[in-house]
Motif scaffolding. Sequence first.
Motif, PDB file in Angstrom:
ATOM      1  N   SER A  95      33.032  28.906   5.456  1.00  0.00           N
ATOM      2  CA  SER A  95      31.665  27.518   4.939  1.00  0.00           C
ATOM      3  C   SER A  95      32.460  26.608   3.896  1.00  0.00           C
ATOM      4  O   SER A  95      33.279  27.020   2.917  1.00  0.00           O
ATOM      5  CB  SER A  95      30.908  28.584   5.642  1.00  0.00           C
ATOM      6  OG  SER A  95      30.577  28.931   3.875  1.00  0.00           O
ATOM      7  N   VAL A  96      31.967  25.421   3.509  1.00  0.00           N
ATOM      8  CA  VAL A  96      32.203  24.971   3.223  1.00  0.00           C
ATOM      9  C   VAL A  96      30.813  23.809   2.827  1.00  0.00           C
ATOM     10  O   VAL A  96      30.143  23.088   3.469  1.00  0.00           O
ATOM     11  CB  VAL A  96      33.640  23.746   3.654  1.00  0.00           C
ATOM     12  CG1 VAL A  96      33.677  23.115   1.786  1.00  0.00           C
ATOM     13  CG2 VAL A  96      34.574  24.459   3.615  1.00  0.00           C
ATOM     14  N   LYS A  97      30.846  23.248   0.996  1.00  0.00           N
ATOM     15  CA  LYS A  97      29.834  22.788   0.944  1.00  0.00           C
ATOM     16  C   LYS A  97      30.542  21.027  -0.023  1.00  0.00           C
ATOM     17  O   LYS A  97      31.626  21.455  -0.501  1.00  0.00           O
ATOM     18  CB  LYS A  97      28.454  22.913  -0.265  1.00  0.00           C
ATOM     19  CG  LYS A  97      27.694  23.903   0.742  1.00  0.00           C
ATOM     20  CD  LYS A  97      26.862  24.437  -0.396  1.00  0.00           C
ATOM     21  CE  LYS A  97      26.030  24.903   0.577  1.00  0.00           C
ATOM     22  NZ  LYS A  97      24.568  25.823  -0.422  1.00  0.00           N
ATOM     23  N   VAL A  98      30.927  20.668   0.594  1.00  0.00           N
ATOM     24  CA  VAL A  98      31.702  19.319   0.071  1.00  0.00           C
ATOM     25  C   VAL A  98      30.020  18.157  -0.160  1.00  0.00           C
ATOM     26  O   VAL A  98      29.521  18.308  -0.334  1.00  0.00           O
ATOM     27  CB  VAL A  98      32.408  18.187   1.002  1.00  0.00           C
ATOM     28  CG1 VAL A  98      33.580  19.441   1.395  1.00  0.00           C
ATOM     29  CG2 VAL A  98      31.784  18.196   1.591  1.00  0.00           C
ATOM     30  N   LYS A 109      25.485  13.695  -2.735  1.00  0.00           N
ATOM     31  CA  LYS A 109      24.522  14.386  -1.264  1.00  0.00           C
ATOM     32  C   LYS A 109      25.962  16.070  -1.375  1.00  0.00           C
ATOM     33  O   LYS A 109      27.199  15.384  -0.557  1.00  0.00           O
ATOM     34  CB  LYS A 109      24.643  13.037  -0.377  1.00  0.00           C
ATOM     35  CG  LYS A 109      23.861  13.674   1.374  1.00  0.00           C
ATOM     36  CD  LYS A 109      24.342  12.235   1.599  1.00  0.00           C
ATOM     37  CE  LYS A 109      23.279  12.742   2.974  1.00  0.00           C
ATOM     38  NZ  LYS A 109      22.954  11.463   3.664  1.00  0.00           N
ATOM     39  N   VAL A 110      25.059  15.987  -1.136  1.00  0.00           N
ATOM     40  CA  VAL A 110      25.475  17.691  -0.348  1.00  0.00           C
ATOM     41  C   VAL A 110      25.626  17.514   0.896  1.00  0.00           C
ATOM     42  O   VAL A 110      24.982  17.160   2.051  1.00  0.00           O
ATOM     43  CB  VAL A 110      25.228  18.974  -0.563  1.00  0.00           C
ATOM     44  CG1 VAL A 110      25.915  19.908  -0.596  1.00  0.00           C
ATOM     45  CG2 VAL A 110      24.976  19.030  -2.610  1.00  0.00           C
ATOM     46  N   ILE A 111      27.054  17.991   1.908  1.00  0.00           N
ATOM     47  CA  ILE A 111      27.536  17.430   2.763  1.00  0.00           C
ATOM     48  C   ILE A 111      27.677  19.303   2.553  1.00  0.00           C
ATOM     49  O   ILE A 111      28.762  19.589   3.186  1.00  0.00           O
ATOM     50  CB  ILE A 111      28.075  16.998   3.289  1.00  0.00           C
ATOM     51  CG1 ILE A 111      27.735  15.415   3.046  1.00  0.00           C
ATOM     52  CG2 ILE A 111      28.664  17.174   5.131  1.00  0.00           C
ATOM     53  CD1 ILE A 111      29.042  14.439   3.591  1.00  0.00           C
ATOM     54  N   PRO A 112      27.094  20.226   3.845  1.00  0.00           N
ATOM     55  CA  PRO A 112      27.394  22.004   4.124  1.00  0.00           C
ATOM     56  C   PRO A 112      28.638  21.914   5.730  1.00  0.00           C
ATOM     57  O   PRO A 112      28.319  21.101   6.412  1.00  0.00           O
ATOM     58  CB  PRO A 112      26.552  22.313   4.380  1.00  0.00           C
ATOM     59  CG  PRO A 112      24.972  21.293   4.612  1.00  0.00           C
ATOM     60  CD  PRO A 112      26.304  19.895   4.434  1.00  0.00           C
ATOM     61  N   PHE A 113      29.188  22.235   5.741  1.00  0.00           N
ATOM     62  CA  PHE A 113      29.314  23.019   7.242  1.00  0.00           C
ATOM     63  C   PHE A 113      30.002  24.440   6.947  1.00  0.00           C
ATOM     64  O   PHE A 113      30.340  25.446   6.351  1.00  0.00           O
ATOM     65  CB  PHE A 113      31.368  22.602   6.939  1.00  0.00           C
ATOM     66  CG  PHE A 113      31.804  21.222   6.599  1.00  0.00           C
ATOM     67  CD1 PHE A 113      31.850  20.043   7.764  1.00  0.00           C
ATOM     68  CD2 PHE A 113      31.441  20.417   5.782  1.00  0.00           C
ATOM     69  CE1 PHE A 113      31.690  18.970   8.256  1.00  0.00           C
ATOM     70  CE2 PHE A 113      32.015  19.023   5.741  1.00  0.00           C
ATOM     71  CZ  PHE A 113      31.939  17.955   6.563  1.00  0.00           C
ATOM     72  N   ASN A 114      28.846  24.848   8.575  1.00  0.00           N
ATOM     73  CA  ASN A 114      28.934  26.889   8.697  1.00  0.00           C
ATOM     74  C   ASN A 114      29.319  27.155   9.274  1.00  0.00           C
ATOM     75  O   ASN A 114      29.462  28.252   9.652  1.00  0.00           O
ATOM     76  CB  ASN A 114      27.395  26.465   8.237  1.00  0.00           C
ATOM     77  CG  ASN A 114      26.413  25.915   7.687  1.00  0.00           C
ATOM     78  OD1 ASN A 114      26.739  26.510   6.012  1.00  0.00           O
ATOM     79  ND2 ASN A 114      25.255  25.118   7.931  1.00  0.00           N
ATOM     80  N   ASP A 115      30.175  26.391   9.445  1.00  0.00           N
ATOM     81  CA  ASP A 115      30.804  26.965  10.845  1.00  0.00           C
ATOM     82  C   ASP A 115      32.910  27.246  10.248  1.00  0.00           C
ATOM     83  O   ASP A 115      33.141  26.541   9.333  1.00  0.00           O
ATOM     84  CB  ASP A 115      31.277  26.313  12.416  1.00  0.00           C
ATOM     85  CG  ASP A 115      29.800  26.239  12.593  1.00  0.00           C
ATOM     86  OD1 ASP A 115      29.862  27.627  12.820  1.00  0.00           O
ATOM     87  OD2 ASP A 115      29.886  25.713  12.990  1.00  0.00           O
ATOM     88  N   GLU A 155      31.395  24.178  -2.549  1.00  0.00           N
ATOM     89  CA  GLU A 155      31.529  25.489  -2.477  1.00  0.00           C
ATOM     90  C   GLU A 155      32.646  25.881  -1.584  1.00  0.00           C
ATOM     91  O   GLU A 155      32.266  24.801  -0.578  1.00  0.00           O
ATOM     92  CB  GLU A 155      30.583  26.043  -2.193  1.00  0.00           C
ATOM     93  CG  GLU A 155      30.726  27.555  -1.487  1.00  0.00           C
ATOM     94  CD  GLU A 155      28.625  28.024  -1.509  1.00  0.00           C
ATOM     95  OE1 GLU A 155      28.528  28.241  -0.229  1.00  0.00           O
ATOM     96  OE2 GLU A 155      28.272  28.811  -2.412  1.00  0.00           O
ATOM     97  N   LEU A 156      33.897  26.859  -1.148  1.00  0.00           N
ATOM     98  CA  LEU A 156      34.502  26.783   0.232  1.00  0.00           C
ATOM     99  C   LEU A 156      35.142  28.768   0.205  1.00  0.00           C
ATOM    100  O   LEU A 156      35.626  28.921  -0.551  1.00  0.00           O
ATOM    101  CB  LEU A 156      36.170  26.266  -0.962  1.00  0.00           C
ATOM    102  CG  LEU A 156      36.516  26.374   1.048  1.00  0.00           C
ATOM    103  CD1 LEU A 156      37.650  25.296   1.003  1.00  0.00           C
ATOM    104  CD2 LEU A 156      37.735  27.599   1.112  1.00  0.00           C
ATOM    105  N   VAL A 157      33.990  29.169   0.638  1.00  0.00           N
ATOM    106  CA  VAL A 157      34.186  30.554   1.706  1.00  0.00           C
ATOM    107  C   VAL A 157      35.841  30.297   1.720  1.00  0.00           C
ATOM    108  O   VAL A 157      35.941  30.205   3.424  1.00  0.00           O
ATOM    109  CB  VAL A 157      33.065  30.582   1.625  1.00  0.00           C
ATOM    110  CG1 VAL A 157      33.405  32.736   2.062  1.00  0.00           C
ATOM    111  CG2 VAL A 157      31.963  31.072   1.152  1.00  0.00           C
ATOM    112  N   SER A 158      36.495  31.427   1.929  1.00  0.00           N
ATOM    113  CA  SER A 158      37.672  31.427   2.735  1.00  0.00           C
ATOM    114  C   SER A 158      37.960  32.018   3.878  1.00  0.00           C
ATOM    115  O   SER A 158      37.096  33.393   3.793  1.00  0.00           O
ATOM    116  CB  SER A 158      39.045  32.480   1.462  1.00  0.00           C
ATOM    117  OG  SER A 158      40.222  32.510   2.435  1.00  0.00           O
TER     118      SER A 158
END
Length: 192
Positions: A95-98, A109-115, A155-158
């Motif tokens: 997952s990542v938040k940019v 502006k936060v853009i989440p990627f949850n996959d 945030e970036l979860v490896s």
Amino acid sequence: MRVSFFQHLAATALLVASSALATQAQDYISLTTGKPVELGKAPNMKVKLLSTSGQVKTYVLIFSKGDEIVSGLTEFAQKYNVKSAHYQAIGDALSVKVGVFDYGRKAFKVIPFNDPIEVTSLTGDVAVYNGKPVAHTHVNLATFDGLLHGGHLFELVSGPTVELFVTVEPTPLYKKLNTEFDAAIIDPELTK
């Protein structure tokens, strides 16, 4: 199995509605008033010194599944007393938040990627702000359809791994607050 027109229409409406809700739920983060980076979220990160050339040192940071990159990079910078560095990485993420900077709000502006998503490029620098090393990172991400997305990394979860190479420079760099943008910016003339 054949999908009826009405099932297709209902699925499309649900997708549009969930997309609209996700857009409305997006947060904004200010770099100067947001919460500090939480340390200790990269417990499996490994660090190795690769080379020393005079006062310049190059390290590799290897992140494992579940490690949070911003936390680990900040912890590395503090532990090794890094006052000036640049880095690059590749890998993948669970997952990542940019963020993308909104000039009107002076916030991201936060853009989440949850996959799961591919980290095609991650780059940044370290400088000192308010007496502590701060990492400033941008990232490019590839989704399964081959499209690229990117922005400022929060945030970036490896996934299985992120491989990050850091070059630490001997000359410290310092940031100061730019009030026009409410952001800390490197000022090469600062000496503390």
